[in-house]
Each structure stands twice: as C-alpha cells, then as structure tokens.
Scaffold this motif. Structure first.
Motif, PDB file in Angstrom:
ATOM      1  N   SER A 119      47.102   6.552 -13.506  1.00  0.00           N
ATOM      2  CA  SER A 119      46.343   7.657 -14.086  1.00  0.00           C
ATOM      3  C   SER A 119      45.282   8.224 -13.145  1.00  0.00           C
ATOM      4  O   SER A 119      44.762   9.311 -13.398  1.00  0.00           O
ATOM      5  N   VAL A 120      44.961   7.522 -12.076  1.00  0.00           N
ATOM      6  CA  VAL A 120      43.903   7.974 -11.173  1.00  0.00           C
ATOM      7  C   VAL A 120      44.179   9.349 -10.559  1.00  0.00           C
ATOM      8  O   VAL A 120      43.268  10.192 -10.536  1.00  0.00           O
ATOM      9  N   LEU A 170      48.887  -8.815 -19.326  1.00  0.00           N
ATOM     10  CA  LEU A 170      48.099  -7.716 -19.900  1.00  0.00           C
ATOM     11  C   LEU A 170      47.177  -7.106 -18.851  1.00  0.00           C
ATOM     12  O   LEU A 170      47.066  -5.884 -18.751  1.00  0.00           O
ATOM     13  N   ARG A 171      46.543  -7.959 -18.047  1.00  0.00           N
ATOM     14  CA  ARG A 171      45.665  -7.472 -16.985  1.00  0.00           C
ATOM     15  C   ARG A 171      46.451  -6.645 -15.968  1.00  0.00           C
ATOM     16  O   ARG A 171      46.014  -5.576 -15.548  1.00  0.00           O
ATOM     17  N   GLN A 172      47.638  -7.126 -15.585  1.00  0.00           N
ATOM     18  CA  GLN A 172      48.465  -6.381 -14.647  1.00  0.00           C
ATOM     19  C   GLN A 172      48.918  -5.044 -15.238  1.00  0.00           C
ATOM     20  O   GLN A 172      48.939  -4.027 -14.540  1.00  0.00           O
ATOM     21  N   GLY A 173      49.250  -5.038 -16.518  1.00  0.00           N
ATOM     22  CA  GLY A 173      49.657  -3.798 -17.170  1.00  0.00           C
ATOM     23  C   GLY A 173      48.533  -2.782 -17.231  1.00  0.00           C
ATOM     24  O   GLY A 173      48.740  -1.584 -17.013  1.00  0.00           O
ATOM     25  N   LEU A 174      47.324  -3.251 -17.508  1.00  0.00           N
ATOM     26  CA  LEU A 174      46.176  -2.342 -17.521  1.00  0.00           C
ATOM     27  C   LEU A 174      45.870  -1.810 -16.127  1.00  0.00           C
ATOM     28  O   LEU A 174      45.502  -0.644 -15.964  1.00  0.00           O
ATOM     29  N   TRP A 175      46.042  -2.659 -15.114  1.00  0.00           N
ATOM     30  CA  TRP A 175      45.815  -2.210 -13.743  1.00  0.00           C
ATOM     31  C   TRP A 175      46.847  -1.151 -13.348  1.00  0.00           C
ATOM     32  O   TRP A 175      46.513  -0.164 -12.690  1.00  0.00           O
ATOM     33  N   VAL A 215      49.644  18.178  -9.748  1.00  0.00           N
ATOM     34  CA  VAL A 215      49.450  16.808  -9.274  1.00  0.00           C
ATOM     35  C   VAL A 215      50.430  15.860  -9.945  1.00  0.00           C
ATOM     36  O   VAL A 215      50.940  14.932  -9.315  1.00  0.00           O
ATOM     37  N   TYR A 216      50.717  16.089 -11.216  1.00  0.00           N
ATOM     38  CA  TYR A 216      51.703  15.249 -11.897  1.00  0.00           C
ATOM     39  C   TYR A 216      53.072  15.401 -11.235  1.00  0.00           C
ATOM     40  O   TYR A 216      53.763  14.415 -11.004  1.00  0.00           O
ATOM     41  N   PHE A 242      55.636   8.402  -7.303  1.00  0.00           N
ATOM     42  CA  PHE A 242      54.752   7.237  -7.185  1.00  0.00           C
ATOM     43  C   PHE A 242      54.545   6.564  -8.536  1.00  0.00           C
ATOM     44  O   PHE A 242      54.605   5.334  -8.638  1.00  0.00           O
ATOM     45  N   MET A 243      54.308   7.352  -9.563  1.00  0.00           N
ATOM     46  CA  MET A 243      54.090   6.788 -10.896  1.00  0.00           C
ATOM     47  C   MET A 243      55.335   6.083 -11.407  1.00  0.00           C
ATOM     48  O   MET A 243      55.256   4.974 -11.944  1.00  0.00           O
TER      49      MET A 243
END
Length: 88
Positions: free
Chosen positions: A21-22, A10-15, A61-62, A68-69
C-alpha cells in the motif's frame, strides 16, 4: 496451529499489506499536498479539483506498481500460507 506461528504469519501478512500500500498512499499524500498548495495559492475552492488529480495519480501509480504488488502477494501466499495449509 501454534500461537507463535499464527502471530508470525499475521505479522508477515500485515507487513505485506503495508509494503503493497505504500506506493499508492504516498502518491495520494503528495498529490493531496500539491493540490492543496495550489488551492491555497490561487484561492480556488473547487471540490472536484482535489478529487480528480488525486484519483488520476492513484490510478497511474496503481497501474505502474501492479506487477510489484501482485508478485509480493503471490510470493507471500506461496511461501507462507500454502505450506501452512498443506502442513497443518
């Protein structure tokens, strides 16, 4: 599935969500500040003036960061989620 593995995934997914999104959020912030400053300096209070340039900057930008995304999300899926699904 162990709770530690669940919370780590979960932590990796949020990261990954933050990293992907940055670029869009930062360009939206900068475009909003530039348009807001322009509106304050010229006293033009048009609603579409805030929306259209910000939307255009976000789309550009998208389009530029789409590779990359996609690579980041595919890498997370292949390296983290697929082994968990296969192993557990």
């Amino acid at each position: 599935m162990d709770q530690g593995v669940f919370y780590d995934t979960l932590r990796q997914g949020l990261w990954v969500a933050v990293i992907t999104s940055v670029p869009i959020l930062s360009v939206a912030l900068v475009a909003g500040l530039v348009v807001g400053l322009f509106q304050a300096l010229t006293s033009i209070q048009e609603m579409t003036l805030t929306f259209v340039p910000k939307l255009g900057a976000i789309v550009i930008v998208y389009w530029m960061s789409m590779g990359f995304m996609t690579q980041t999300l595919v890498s997370f899926f292949q390296d983290t989620l697929v082994p968990l699904m296969i192993g557990g």
